[in-house]
Design an enzyme around this catalytic site. Structure first.
Site, PDB file in Angstrom:
ATOM      1  N   LYS A 120     -24.796 -20.147  39.688  1.00  0.00           N
ATOM      2  CA  LYS A 120     -24.432 -18.765  39.997  1.00  0.00           C
ATOM      3  C   LYS A 120     -23.105 -18.598  40.735  1.00  0.00           C
ATOM      4  O   LYS A 120     -22.448 -17.579  40.617  1.00  0.00           O
ATOM      5  CB  LYS A 120     -25.544 -18.102  40.820  1.00  0.00           C
ATOM      6  CG  LYS A 120     -26.884 -18.020  40.152  1.00  0.00           C
ATOM      7  CD  LYS A 120     -27.005 -17.032  39.032  1.00  0.00           C
ATOM      8  CE  LYS A 120     -26.675 -15.624  39.357  1.00  0.00           C
ATOM      9  NZ  LYS A 120     -27.091 -14.703  38.253  1.00  0.00           N
TER      10      LYS A 120
ATOM     11  N   ASP B 129     -32.528 -12.672  43.558  1.00  0.00           N
ATOM     12  CA  ASP B 129     -33.782 -13.411  43.467  1.00  0.00           C
ATOM     13  C   ASP B 129     -33.608 -14.786  44.104  1.00  0.00           C
ATOM     14  O   ASP B 129     -34.519 -15.597  44.092  1.00  0.00           O
ATOM     15  CB  ASP B 129     -34.196 -13.565  42.002  1.00  0.00           C
ATOM     16  CG  ASP B 129     -35.162 -12.469  41.575  1.00  0.00           C
ATOM     17  OD1 ASP B 129     -35.899 -11.970  42.438  1.00  0.00           O
ATOM     18  OD2 ASP B 129     -35.161 -12.123  40.388  1.00  0.00           O
TER      19      ASP B 129
END
Ligand SMILES: Cc1ncc(COP(=O)(O)O)c(C=O)c1O
Length: 373
Positions: free
Chosen positions: A68, A110
């Site tokens: 990410k 998340d």
């Protein structure tokens, strides 16, 4: 078509219109950048009846255990560059321009994205506030706090945390929302995030002698899948792999949307695939996935855990969100009709995007390490 599977015969010939951004140059300017490994796992190739299974190992990406930060870093760089009128492609000059200035990066997560944004805020000497879903496990929230972020626990799920982060960011000028999903009126930052993921795909191009036949990508809000489709459907002349998305059955928003022919929100339950536990496809990703994904599949937690255990046994560090791609590939290739739909034969090369490491300490020593087999 079953409820767990979707196939689009027209996707292979579709060509998108997204331009490539100079992200590779930027990532090369980051401390510790190295291409991650693309492991060859012959045992999986034998099991699945294909020539080769290559696993992109994102367990140690710029010091974090997931891919990410590729998107978060490029987005944060562009936010800083836009505020101070500097070039986004060089981290040291961005840091100089931002010295003594104040930005509070805000996001919802998340897990992995929020940790990456917090890491980037620290790198720029800025602050960060990260909203997390009510159900996030304490260790994941702590990992974000350990990067220096203020963590705000939402009372709701991921979608609710995103809404709270957006409201909070709107309240002060120095706050900048760095969210990895787009909606009506919020598209620029998610676009930078999608561009950032391109580095991972360029590394795969460099590591393989020719394009693969199938690329399998996990989907949360679909931004990574948007990057994958954009990359492999950019040039109408190159050989085109089939593209398959994988989601938890309990959060299969892309599959539900593809099956419905329009973007729909699904109610999410809990899932061990924490990074994929999202109920709505990014608004920018949706038309790209609709037009360019060949297949979509949903899998159970049990299948993901089994796949993660197998990858870890094969020497590839993997958590359930990352290993979902192996589980999805198994579920797709087990059915002859799906195998045919994806045009997979015994000579095919498959690339699995293993987007996170096992939930242990980051293995910063393994970037670029040789194949485990
Ligand atoms: C490990 C991991 N894999 C895959 C994804 C899915 O990415 P996207 O939300 O862009 O679909 C995420 C998202 O957070 C993630 O953390």
């Amino acid at each position: 078509m079953s409820a767990d599977w979707y196939h689009s015969p027209a996707a292979r010939t579709w060509t998108g219109d997204s331009a490539a951004a100079p992200v590779r140059q930027f990532h090369r300017s980051m401390p510790g950048y190295a291409p991650t490994a693309l492991h060859d796992v012959p045992d999986l190739a034998r099991e699945l009846g294909v020539a080769s299974v290559r696993v992109k190992d994102e367990s140690a990406r710029l010091g974090l255990p997931a891919f990410k930060i590729l998107g978060a870093s490029w987005a944060c760089a562009n936010v800083v560059a836009a505020r101070f009128g500097t070039d986004p492609t060089d981290l040291p000059s961005l840091r100089r321009a931002a010295e003594g200035e104040r930005i509070e990066f805000v996001t919802a997560t998340d897990g992995n994205h929020g940790r990456a944004v917090a890491r980037m805020a620290a790198l720029f000497g800025m602050t960060s506030t990260v909203f997390v879903p009510a159900a996030m496990v304490a260790s994941a929230a702590q990992a974000i706090a350990d990067e220096g972020a203020r963590v705000e626990r939402s009372k709701g799920d991921y979608d609710e945390a995103v809404a709270e982060a957006a409201r909070y960011a709107d309240q002060a000028r120095e706050r900048a929302l760095v969210q990895d999903t787009a909606w009506d009126g919020y598209v620029q930052v998610p676009e930078w995030i999608v561009q950032g993921y391109e580095t991972l795909l360029l590394e795969i191009d460099e590591a393989l002698p020719e394009p693969p036949d199938l690329v399998v990508v996990p989907v949360g809000v679909g931004s990574l899948a948007q990057a994958v489709v954009s990359h492999y459907r950019r040039d109408s002349s190159s050989r085109r792999p089939a593209l398959l998305s994988v989601e938890p059955r309990t959060a299969a928003c892309a599959l539900a949307s593809l099956s419905a022919g329009e973007s729909v929100t699904v109610a999410v339950g809990g899932s061990v695939m924490a990074g994929l536990n999202c109920g709505t496809v990014s608004a920018s990703a949706w038309p790209v996935l609709r037009d360019g994904l060949d297949g979509a599949i949903a899998i159970s937690d049990e299948q993901a855990l089994h796949a993660a255990a197998d990858l870890n046994r094969a020497g590839v560090s993997s958590g359930p969100s990352g290993a979902s791609t192996l589980a999805g590939l198994r579920a797709a290739l087990a059915v002859p009709e799906r195998r045919r739909a994806l045009e997979i034969t015994t000579t095919s090369t498959v690339v699995l995007l293993n987007t996170e490491g096992s939930r242990q300490a980051p293995r910063a020593d393994t970037a670029g390490s040789p194949a485990p087999s």
